[in-house]
Write an enzyme that holds these catalytic residues in place. Structure first.
Site, PDB file in Angstrom:
ATOM      1  N   HIS A   1     -63.193 -28.639 -31.737  1.00 30.36           N
ATOM      2  CA  HIS A   1     -64.410 -27.778 -32.094  1.00 30.36           C
ATOM      3  C   HIS A   1     -65.555 -28.142 -32.820  1.00 30.36           C
ATOM      4  O   HIS A   1     -65.166 -28.658 -33.943  1.00 30.36           O
ATOM      5  CB  HIS A   1     -63.869 -26.480 -32.543  1.00 30.36           C
ATOM      6  CG  HIS A   1     -62.958 -25.530 -31.773  1.00 30.36           C
ATOM      7  ND1 HIS A   1     -62.317 -24.327 -32.124  1.00 30.36           N
ATOM      8  CD2 HIS A   1     -62.779 -25.449 -30.434  1.00 30.36           C
ATOM      9  CE1 HIS A   1     -61.545 -23.930 -31.208  1.00 30.36           C
ATOM     10  NE2 HIS A   1     -61.786 -24.587 -30.044  1.00 30.36           N
TER      11      HIS A   1
ATOM     12  N   GLN B   1     -58.455 -25.598 -25.276  1.00 27.35           N
ATOM     13  CA  GLN B   1     -58.714 -25.884 -23.770  1.00 27.35           C
ATOM     14  C   GLN B   1     -59.051 -24.701 -23.402  1.00 27.35           C
ATOM     15  O   GLN B   1     -59.779 -23.734 -23.614  1.00 27.35           O
ATOM     16  CB  GLN B   1     -57.282 -26.527 -23.420  1.00 27.35           C
ATOM     17  CG  GLN B   1     -56.999 -27.816 -24.028  1.00 27.35           C
ATOM     18  CD  GLN B   1     -56.076 -27.734 -25.383  1.00 27.35           C
ATOM     19  OE1 GLN B   1     -55.109 -26.859 -25.215  1.00 27.35           O
ATOM     20  NE2 GLN B   1     -56.405 -28.665 -26.170  1.00 27.35           N
TER      21      GLN B   1
HETATM   22  P1  IMP Z   1     -53.879 -33.889 -23.100  1.00 25.99           P
HETATM   23  O1  IMP Z   1     -53.965 -32.312 -23.277  1.00 25.99           O
HETATM   24  O2  IMP Z   1     -54.347 -34.947 -23.996  1.00 25.99           O
HETATM   25  O3  IMP Z   1     -52.632 -34.062 -22.578  1.00 25.99           O
HETATM   26  O4  IMP Z   1     -54.929 -34.012 -21.501  1.00 25.99           O
HETATM   27  C1  IMP Z   1     -54.546 -33.207 -20.321  1.00 25.99           C
HETATM   28  C2  IMP Z   1     -55.811 -32.705 -19.835  1.00 25.99           C
HETATM   29  O5  IMP Z   1     -56.443 -31.791 -20.743  1.00 25.99           O
HETATM   30  C3  IMP Z   1     -56.839 -33.735 -19.699  1.00 25.99           C
HETATM   31  O6  IMP Z   1     -57.398 -33.456 -18.533  1.00 25.99           O
HETATM   32  C4  IMP Z   1     -57.848 -33.662 -20.846  1.00 25.99           C
HETATM   33  O7  IMP Z   1     -59.242 -34.050 -20.502  1.00 25.99           O
HETATM   34  C5  IMP Z   1     -57.733 -32.021 -20.970  1.00 25.99           C
HETATM   35  N1  IMP Z   1     -58.175 -31.779 -22.417  1.00 25.99           N
HETATM   36  C6  IMP Z   1     -57.162 -31.531 -23.514  1.00 25.99           C
HETATM   37  N2  IMP Z   1     -57.632 -30.991 -24.418  1.00 25.99           N
HETATM   38  C7  IMP Z   1     -59.025 -30.389 -24.148  1.00 25.99           C
HETATM   39  C8  IMP Z   1     -60.197 -29.960 -24.874  1.00 25.99           C
HETATM   40  O8  IMP Z   1     -59.942 -29.654 -25.834  1.00 25.99           O
HETATM   41  N3  IMP Z   1     -61.131 -29.760 -24.025  1.00 25.99           N
HETATM   42  C9  IMP Z   1     -61.186 -30.184 -22.595  1.00 25.99           C
HETATM   43  N4  IMP Z   1     -60.272 -30.824 -21.966  1.00 25.99           N
HETATM   44  C10 IMP Z   1     -59.108 -31.078 -22.596  1.00 25.99           C
END
Ligand code: IMP
Length: 428
Positions: free
Chosen positions: A41, A222
């Site tokens: 954030h 997310q």
């Molecule tokens: P992970 O959460 O690192 O496992 O990533 C899985 C998917 O969620 C990927 O496409 C990341 O780019 C997306 N992602 C994870 N956290 C965020 C966030 O805070 N903002 C946008 N995309 C996210």
């Protein structure tokens, strides 16, 4: 309302931090309930920019209790580093509580995240590389550690030993170096000492606050389309950012959540791989990316850009019962002659407004747009809905019309002061 949720309604990065920051001023407790330092954030105030990964935005307000709830995955090192940075910047970190049931994210989770992605080659998820998936996998496989284990020597020894047996087998299968029990055990003891003042049974604490009628803000990370169950699986994160997951992730009764504020960017962005029907390419996408500073807070990756998709908003609203929208980055659309909004898709000659379960189907969906007239006036100093140019008003009204959810607020710039509130959920 006493308990309000800020939920991302698209693929994350909707500008939740800013809205959370605004609302956390009114809340006594601010709670992160899922994810880990994959989130980022950015909050701007007093001419300074602050980036938070794990700690809820309430930290910037005196006397606000910040809870990292049981549904989170927490890297102790990343957490302590964030605490340190905040302390040095003069913020009071004594009111942070970390759930004893939250999962511990180790460096080996990060290593395995990278190894899994490398193995997927062309089918990479595009994770943030922070170890989130492997840590949640361990939780589900019952080989994870909880924060409470770090402050209980017997438990730590037992849990870490059995975890490493399992994890070292996995590391070996990737030809990666194994983790030495003794050195990690010693490191964990040190971390435990530092973490002790923060670790608590946050479920009991939150239950008490719910009973007392304390104003609580739940800060989602997310977005709905990255939800493990309802997102564009497998191109999702490994937890549920939806309001529905709050009761369980926080250990409070199901009916505790009173108001869900859906955060919707005035256009759409996505980082990582996966389908994105309204995606734009070329100069115009590049222009919006620059104007909206659309680069990941955590990974700095350029975000993919697209038009607003109302089917996506309806998907989120239907599942989590969104009560109002906060439309963010409206100012980024200033100067665009014609703005498109996706109201339905076509698939095999039929109109569709829902999100399918399989990517193979979703990838074939063609967006159907309505075109709205843009506005040229600078809206960055607008203080009310009425002050907005007529076409910007129509834009917001279109969102209301197609989603049947009212606009509760909109944002016209990155600063704290550039948020126009039509309905404050905490004021009811
Ligand atoms: P992970 O959460 O690192 O496992 O990533 C899985 C998917 O969620 C990927 O496409 C990341 O780019 C997306 N992602 C994870 N956290 C965020 C966030 O805070 N903002 C946008 N995309 C996210």
């Amino acid at each position: 309302m006493k308990r309000v949720v800020v939920e991302g309604s698209q693929w994350g990065d909707e500008g939740k931090g800013k809205i959370t920051d605004y609302l956390s001023e009114k809340a006594k407790v601010v709670v992160r309930f899922q994810g880990g330092n994959n989130a980022g954030h950015t909050i701007v105030f007093g001419g300074k920019k602050y980036a938070l990964r794990l700690i809820p935005s309430g930290i910037f307000h005196k006397n606000t209790v910040c809870v990292l709830a049981s549904g989170m995955v927490i890297s102790p090192a990343a957490f302590l580093e964030e605490v340190d940075v905040l302390k040095k910047a003069g913020f009071d970190t004594s009111k942070i509580m970390v759930s004893d049931r939250a999962s511990v994210l180790f460096d080996y989770h990060k290593t395995l995240d990278g190894a899994n992605e490398a193995q997927l080659k062309g089918a990479k998820i595009g994770t943030t590389g922070r170890g989130i998936g492997p840590c949640y996998t361990d939780k589900a496989s019952r080989v994870g550690l909880r924060m409470g284990d770090l402050i209980n020597k017997t438990s730590l020894q037992k849990r870490l030993k059995s975890a490493l047996e399992f994890k070292n087998r996995e590391l070996r299968s990737f030809n990666l170096p194994e983790v030495d029990f003794n050195s990690l055990y010693k490191e964990c003891l040190k971390l435990g000492e530092k973490l002790k003042p923060f670790i608590a049974n946050t479920a009991i604490y939150l239950q008490e606050q719910v009973k007392k009628g304390t104003k609580i803000l739940f800060e989602g990370a997310q977005g709905a389309m990255l939800c493990l169950t309802y997102g564009t699986y497998p191109y999702v994160t490994s937890s549920s950012p939806m309001a529905n997951s709050i009761p369980l992730s926080c250990g409070i009764p199901t009916n505790s959540v009173e108001y869900v504020l859906g955060i919707a960017k005035a256009y759409t962005t996505r980082v990582g791989e996966g389908p994105f029907p309204t995606e734009l390419f070329g100069d115009f996408a590049d222009e919006l990316r620059e104007r909206g500073h659309e680069y990941g807070t955590v990974t700095k990756r350029p975000r993919r850009i697209g038009w607003l998709d109302l089917n996506v908003l309806n998907h989120a609203a239907g599942i989590s019962g969104i009560n109002g929208w906060a439309v963010t980055l409206l100012d980024v659309l200033t100067g665009v002659d014609e703005i498109k909004v996706c109201t339905k898709y076509t698939f095999e000659g039929k109109d569709v407004t829902t999100i399918p379960a399989t990517l193979e189907e979703y990838e074939q969906y063609k967006p159907h747009y309505i075109t709205l007239k843009g506005w040229k006036e600078d809206i960055s100093k607008v203080k009310s809905f009425e002050e907005l140019p007529k076409n910007a008003q129509t834009y917001l009204k279109t969102i209301e019309k197609y989603t049947k959810v009212p606009i509760a607020m909109f944002s016209v710039g990155p600063d704290r002061t550039q948020t126009v509130v039509l309905h404050d959920p905490f004021a009811d």
